[in-house]
Scaffold this active site. Structure first.
Site, PDB file in Angstrom:
ATOM      1  CG  ASP A 127     -19.134  27.734  33.772  1.00 34.02           C
ATOM      2  OD1 ASP A 127     -18.785  28.767  33.155  1.00 34.02           O
ATOM      3  OD2 ASP A 127     -18.476  27.277  34.731  1.00 34.02           O
ATOM      4  CG  ASP A 156     -19.556  31.867  32.240  1.00 34.81           C
ATOM      5  OD1 ASP A 156     -19.025  31.035  31.518  1.00 34.81           O
ATOM      6  OD2 ASP A 156     -19.313  31.954  33.463  1.00 34.81           O
ATOM      7  CG  ASN A 194     -18.978  29.459  37.219  1.00 37.40           C
ATOM      8  OD1 ASN A 194     -17.910  29.312  37.809  1.00 37.40           O
ATOM      9  ND2 ASN A 194     -19.128  30.265  36.190  1.00 37.40           N
ATOM     10  CB  THR A 238     -16.296  31.164  29.049  1.00 39.43           C
ATOM     11  OG1 THR A 238     -17.709  30.935  29.006  1.00 39.43           O
ATOM     12  CG2 THR A 238     -15.876  31.968  27.834  1.00 39.43           C
ATOM     13  CG  PHE A 270     -13.322  27.197  38.766  1.00 42.58           C
ATOM     14  CD1 PHE A 270     -13.577  26.462  39.917  1.00 42.58           C
ATOM     15  CD2 PHE A 270     -14.337  27.282  37.807  1.00 42.58           C
ATOM     16  CE1 PHE A 270     -14.795  25.828  40.117  1.00 42.58           C
ATOM     17  CE2 PHE A 270     -15.559  26.653  37.993  1.00 42.58           C
ATOM     18  CZ  PHE A 270     -15.792  25.932  39.154  1.00 42.58           C
ATOM     19  CG  ASN A 271     -13.309  27.756  33.537  1.00 39.68           C
ATOM     20  OD1 ASN A 271     -14.228  27.540  34.317  1.00 39.68           O
ATOM     21  ND2 ASN A 271     -13.230  28.843  32.795  1.00 39.68           N
ATOM     22  CG  HIS A 292     -12.105  35.556  35.265  1.00 39.29           C
ATOM     23  ND1 HIS A 292     -10.825  35.834  35.676  1.00 39.29           N
ATOM     24  CD2 HIS A 292     -12.857  35.535  36.411  1.00 39.29           C
ATOM     25  CE1 HIS A 292     -10.784  35.948  36.982  1.00 39.29           C
ATOM     26  NE2 HIS A 292     -12.004  35.789  37.456  1.00 39.29           N
ATOM     27  CG  ASP A 293     -15.970  33.251  31.656  1.00 40.93           C
ATOM     28  OD1 ASP A 293     -14.838  32.748  31.737  1.00 40.93           O
ATOM     29  OD2 ASP A 293     -16.934  32.861  32.339  1.00 40.93           O
TER      30      ASP A 293
END
Ligand code: BDR
Ligand code: CA
Length: 327
Positions: free
Chosen positions: A12, A17, A39, A124, A165-166, A239-240
């Protein structure tokens, strides 16, 4: 025939990402990129995935497939506070000349996994597309090599004290994925917060100077402004990109096997990944008094690996060399 690992990247974009896409496209055999509302809206994240591929010169080769616009059971929550109104604020890019492929992301995942051995799904964003694909064709769980998720946490949350979040956005989908029977690698925020990119890294990107590196610098420039804490240097956690890096080079991450499940009901903990770090599930504490000493799988077998430690210098080496190789 390519010796690279075959992957589907479900994402996303999203600044981090986009870093994941940059790594994946160069080092993995990306069979397709599927997008999920997360996102930002589905329309925007799909456009952002295409824009990213166009920057990398890969939009002819790699198809982008739009998926679900919102979670299974609840309204979509987005993150404009981190990624801006477009989901990829910062870099100034032309409108994309490519469009998403006709096929729905869920159909693409099902068809691709059923037609190819050993596909790894890297997810992700919220897990809605992956869960829907599993619902449509449960044999996917046996067919995939593994599912590598950026989401959840072995420790604390980031969207709520308990939830990342995800997973928070679509806990029902995450529950489906963690309980599908496939091996799940969880790149949670306990790990990804070890991947902090700051001004000095952004300056290195500018020095590298390729189109991809300048894009990375522009993304970082925006992203680090979003989470500034008083008295601390500005940083952005990629993160991703960690989930993608784990598939590219497993030696970059130390992980431990554990059973991971998703809390769906807790008033304070909905969306929390409950990590059985000490293998207590299915064990009767009254009977199994030696469990602490043994730490073996007396209860249920672990369904997942939780990422614990990142080799950050190794990650940066991979990122710099990737950005250099793009032009
Ligand atoms: C996750 O949430 C999103 O904002 C990022 O893209 C990442 O996938 C981190 O919690
Ligand atoms: Ca994401």
């Amino acid at each position: 025939m390519s010796t690279k690992k075959k992957v589907i990247l479900d994402c996303d974009p999203g600044h981090d990402d986009a870093f994941g896409i940059m790594l994946a496209v160069q080092h993995l055999d990306v069979l397709g990129i599927t997008t999920i509302g997360g996102n930002c809206t589905l329309e925007n994240v799909t456009r952002n995935a295409i824009k990213t591929l166009e920057v990398l010169g890969k939009a002819d080769e790699i198809g982008v497939y739009a998926g679900h616009s919102c979670p299974m059971a609840v309204p979509l929550v987005t993150a404009p506070n981190f990624h801006g109104e477009t989901g990829l604020d910062g870099p100034v890019l032309p409108e994309p000349t490519h469009t998403a492929r006709e096929q729905h992301a869920v159909d693409f995942i099902v068809d691709t996994v059923m037609a190819n051995d050993d596909v790894t799904i890297i997810a992700t964003g919220p897990l809605t597309n992956v869960a829907a694909a599993l619902n449509r064709e449960p044999r996917i769980a046996e067919r995939v090599s593994e599912i590598c998720v950026m989401g959840g946490s072995v420790t604390f949350g980031n969207w709520t004290p308990a939830a990342e979040f995800n997973i928070f956005v679509d806990p029902e989908a995450a529950y489906r994925v963690f309980n599908c029977g496939a091996h799940v690698k969880m790149t949670g925020i306990n790990l990804t917060r070890q991947c902090c990119i700051g001004i000095e890294h952004m300056e290195e990107f500018r020095k590298i100077g390729t189109k991809a590196a300048n894009f990375a610098a522009d993304l970082t420039d925006f992203f680090i402004q979003q989470d500034i804490k008083e008295g601390e240097p500005p940083i952005a956690c990629m993160h991703d990109a960690c989930a993608v890096a784990w598939i590219i080079d497993p030696s970059l991450i130390v992980a431990a096997p554990m059973h991971i499940d998703v809390e769906l009901n807790g008033a304070l903990t909905r969306g929390m990944t409950v990590c059985d770090y000490r293998h207590l599930r299915g064990v009767d504490p009254k009977v199994d008094i030696e469990r602490d000493a043994q730490m073996s799988y007396r209860g249920e077998e672990p369904n997942a690996e939780g990422a614990l430690e990142l080799d950050f210098p190794g990650f940066m080496e991979l990122l710099y060399s990737t950005l250099k190789n793009y032009d």
